[in-house]
Each structure stands twice: as structure tokens, then as C-alpha cells.
Design a protein around this motif. Structure first.
Motif, short mmCIF file in Angstrom:
data_model
loop_
_atom_site.label_atom_id
_atom_site.label_comp_id
_atom_site.label_asym_id
_atom_site.label_seq_id
_atom_site.Cartn_x
_atom_site.Cartn_y
_atom_site.Cartn_z
N GLU A 123 0.79 -1.21 0.01
CA GLU A 123 0.09 0.08 0.02
C GLU A 123 0.78 1.15 0.04
N GLU A 124 1.85 1.16 0.81
CA GLU A 124 2.91 2.40 0.98
C GLU A 124 3.80 2.63 -0.16
N HIS A 125 4.07 1.55 -0.94
CA HIS A 125 5.17 1.60 -1.87
C HIS A 125 4.79 1.41 -3.30
N TYR A 126 3.50 1.17 -3.81
CA TYR A 126 3.07 0.69 -4.88
C TYR A 126 3.34 1.56 -5.92
N GLU A 127 3.12 2.87 -5.69
CA GLU A 127 3.46 4.03 -6.84
C GLU A 127 5.12 4.20 -6.96
N LEU A 128 5.82 3.72 -6.21
CA LEU A 128 7.17 4.01 -6.42
C LEU A 128 7.87 3.20 -7.39
N GLU A 129 8.77 3.90 -8.04
CA GLU A 129 9.59 3.13 -9.39
C GLU A 129 10.06 1.78 -9.06
N ALA A 130 10.61 1.70 -7.77
CA ALA A 130 11.18 0.52 -7.66
C ALA A 130 10.07 -0.82 -7.54
N PHE A 131 9.14 -0.41 -6.90
CA PHE A 131 7.85 -1.32 -7.03
C PHE A 131 7.33 -1.63 -8.29
N GLN A 132 7.23 -0.72 -8.96
CA GLN A 132 6.91 -0.65 -10.26
C GLN A 132 7.78 -1.68 -11.12
N GLN A 133 8.97 -1.57 -10.97
CA GLN A 133 9.98 -2.26 -11.55
C GLN A 133 9.79 -3.82 -11.08
N HIS A 134 9.53 -4.12 -9.99
CA HIS A 134 9.41 -5.27 -9.27
C HIS A 134 8.13 -6.29 -9.86
N LEU A 135 7.28 -5.28 -10.06
CA LEU A 135 6.10 -5.65 -10.77
C LEU A 135 6.29 -6.25 -12.17
N ARG A 136 7.10 -5.85 -12.88
CA ARG A 136 7.51 -6.43 -14.22
C ARG A 136 8.40 -7.67 -14.13
N HIS A 137 9.05 -7.78 -13.01
CA HIS A 137 9.71 -9.03 -12.57
C HIS A 137 8.47 -10.05 -11.90
N VAL A 138 7.62 -9.84 -11.45
CA VAL A 138 6.71 -10.39 -10.85
C VAL A 138 6.01 -11.12 -12.28
N ILE A 139 5.56 -10.23 -13.45
CA ILE A 139 5.01 -10.72 -14.44
C ILE A 139 5.84 -11.81 -15.14
N ASP A 140 7.26 -11.35 -15.43
CA ASP A 140 8.00 -12.37 -16.09
C ASP A 140 8.09 -13.69 -15.29
N TYR A 141 7.97 -13.40 -13.84
CA TYR A 141 8.09 -14.80 -13.06
C TYR A 141 6.83 -15.79 -13.42
N VAL A 142 5.74 -15.03 -13.39
CA VAL A 142 4.42 -15.90 -13.50
C VAL A 142 4.16 -16.21 -14.95
N GLU A 143 4.66 -15.61 -15.78
CA GLU A 143 4.58 -16.10 -17.20
C GLU A 143 5.72 -16.97 -17.36
N SER A 144 6.77 -17.38 -16.64
CA SER A 144 7.73 -18.11 -17.11
C SER A 144 7.10 -19.85 -17.17
N GLU A 145 7.82 -20.40 -18.27
CA GLU A 145 7.36 -21.73 -18.38
C GLU A 145 7.45 -22.71 -16.92
N LEU A 146 8.32 -22.55 -16.16
CA LEU A 146 8.39 -22.99 -14.66
C LEU A 146 7.00 -22.87 -13.91
N VAL A 147 6.64 -21.64 -13.76
CA VAL A 147 5.59 -21.23 -12.95
C VAL A 147 4.28 -21.49 -13.92
N ARG A 148 4.20 -21.25 -14.98
CA ARG A 148 3.07 -21.58 -15.98
C ARG A 148 2.62 -23.00 -15.84
#
Length: 179
Positions: A123-148
Motif C-alpha cells: 500500500e505504501e510503496h505501490y506507486e514508487l518506481e522500484a515497486f513498479q519495476q518489481h511488478l514487471r519482474h513478477v509478471i515475467d516470473y508468473v509468465e515463465s514456463e516453470l510457473v506456468r
């Protein structure tokens, strides 16, 4: 090549001082952690009691049976005095993802990736750039073959829609195969 690790953006000190994770209002909370078939088997082979796991509709995954503690319920692997997890190194994908969550959309026409805004850090960090970059990492992780493959085999990992979750991505491989 699939990503092998999802790093935890929330500092340990913050997690250990929080009173949100691993605690549930109801014994049968649908938010209790889900373990894939492999995660369950690995823990049972290490001596964890198999009766702690409740089989899910997908026939492969298991939800942990919560235990009473004070006026709520906790994961049996959670130590409320220290806020530590007894199986932290072997915790399931469901827990490794948190505060990120995989859930059905409100209309159940898609599967979405979101961040639980009940997590004070999110809630406190969602809008910060570091958190937004992490969101992209989470997307890549969840879309990876391993997690898929883990999600497609253990589709009980997909939770029901939650109002407290801020959606930031629709999962591409979960159309007819997950819905």
C-alpha cells in the motif's frame, strides 16, 4: 530460460513486524496457502504430517489446514511469537508470491495477477518506481514456463476475486485452460 527465483521486495524487518500475513479470521479461509503436489510431497518426505494438507478440486494441490491461535487462525508453519515461518526455505509458490496473488477476474472471464493492498508495504510503496519495476519482474516470473506449468497442473492456486487486490496484469496462458 525461466526465472528460477522471485526475490522478496519487502524487507525482512518489515515482514517480521507485520500482523497481516499467515493469520486468518476463519478456520476454512479460502486465502490459506495452497501447496502444489510437488511442494506437498517434498514436505511430507521431510516429516511434515500429511493430515495438515487438504486436497483441492484440481486433484493435485492441497490447502494447509489452519490451526486456532488466540481469536483467529494461523498457518501451522507460522510462529506467532517471532513472526517466522518454520518452512520459509521450502515455502510454497503461493507464499513466495505474496503480496502478489493470482485470482479470477470479478466476472471470471480471465485470470489476473495483482497485489494485495492489505499488505502495508504494498500500500505504501505501490506507486514508487522500484515497486513498479518489481511488478514487471513478477509478471515475467508468473509468465515463465516453470510457473506456468505449476499453475496449469495445480489450478487451485488461482483464487477467487478479492476487492483488496489491485490488478496489474492478465495472465496470458490462463484463458480456456484455467477458466
Amino acid at each position: 530460460m525461466p526465472l528460477q527465483q522471485l526475490y522478496q521486495i519487502i524487507p525482512t524487518k518489515v515482514c517480521l513486524s507485520c500482523d497481516v500475513c499467515c493469520r486468518f479470521l476463519d478456520k476454512d479461509s479460502p486465502l490459506a496457502p495452497i501447496f502444489t503436489e510437488n511442494e506437498t510431497e517434498r514436505l511430507i518426505s521431510k516429516g511434515i504430517d500429511s493430515t495438515l494438507f487438504q486436497h483441492q478440486k484440481d486433484g493435485k494441490s492441497n490447502q494447509i489446514a489452519l490451526i486456532p491461535h488466540e481469536d483467529y487462525y494461523i498457518c501451522p508453519f507460522f510462529e506467532p511469537e517471532t513472526h517466522h515461518c518454520k518452512i520459509y526455505a521450502s515455502r510454497p509458490l503461493d507464499c513466495r508470491l505474496y503480496p502478489f496473488t493470482i485470482m479470477f477476474s470479478k466476472d471470471r472471464n480471465s485470470v489476473e495477477l495483482g497485489v494485495d493492498m492489505l499488505c502495508p508495504y504494498s500500500e505504501e510503496h505501490y506507486e514508487l518506481e522500484a515497486f513498479q519495476q518489481h511488478l514487471r519482474h513478477v509478471i515475467d516470473y508468473v509468465e515463465s514456463e516453470l510457473v506456468r506449468s505449476q499453475i496449469l497442473e495445480n489450478w487451485s492456486l488461482i483464487g477467487e476475486f478479492q476487492d483488496t487486490v489491485k490488478v496489474f496484469h492478465t495472465i496470458s496462458y490462463c484463458n480456456e485452460s484455467c477458466i
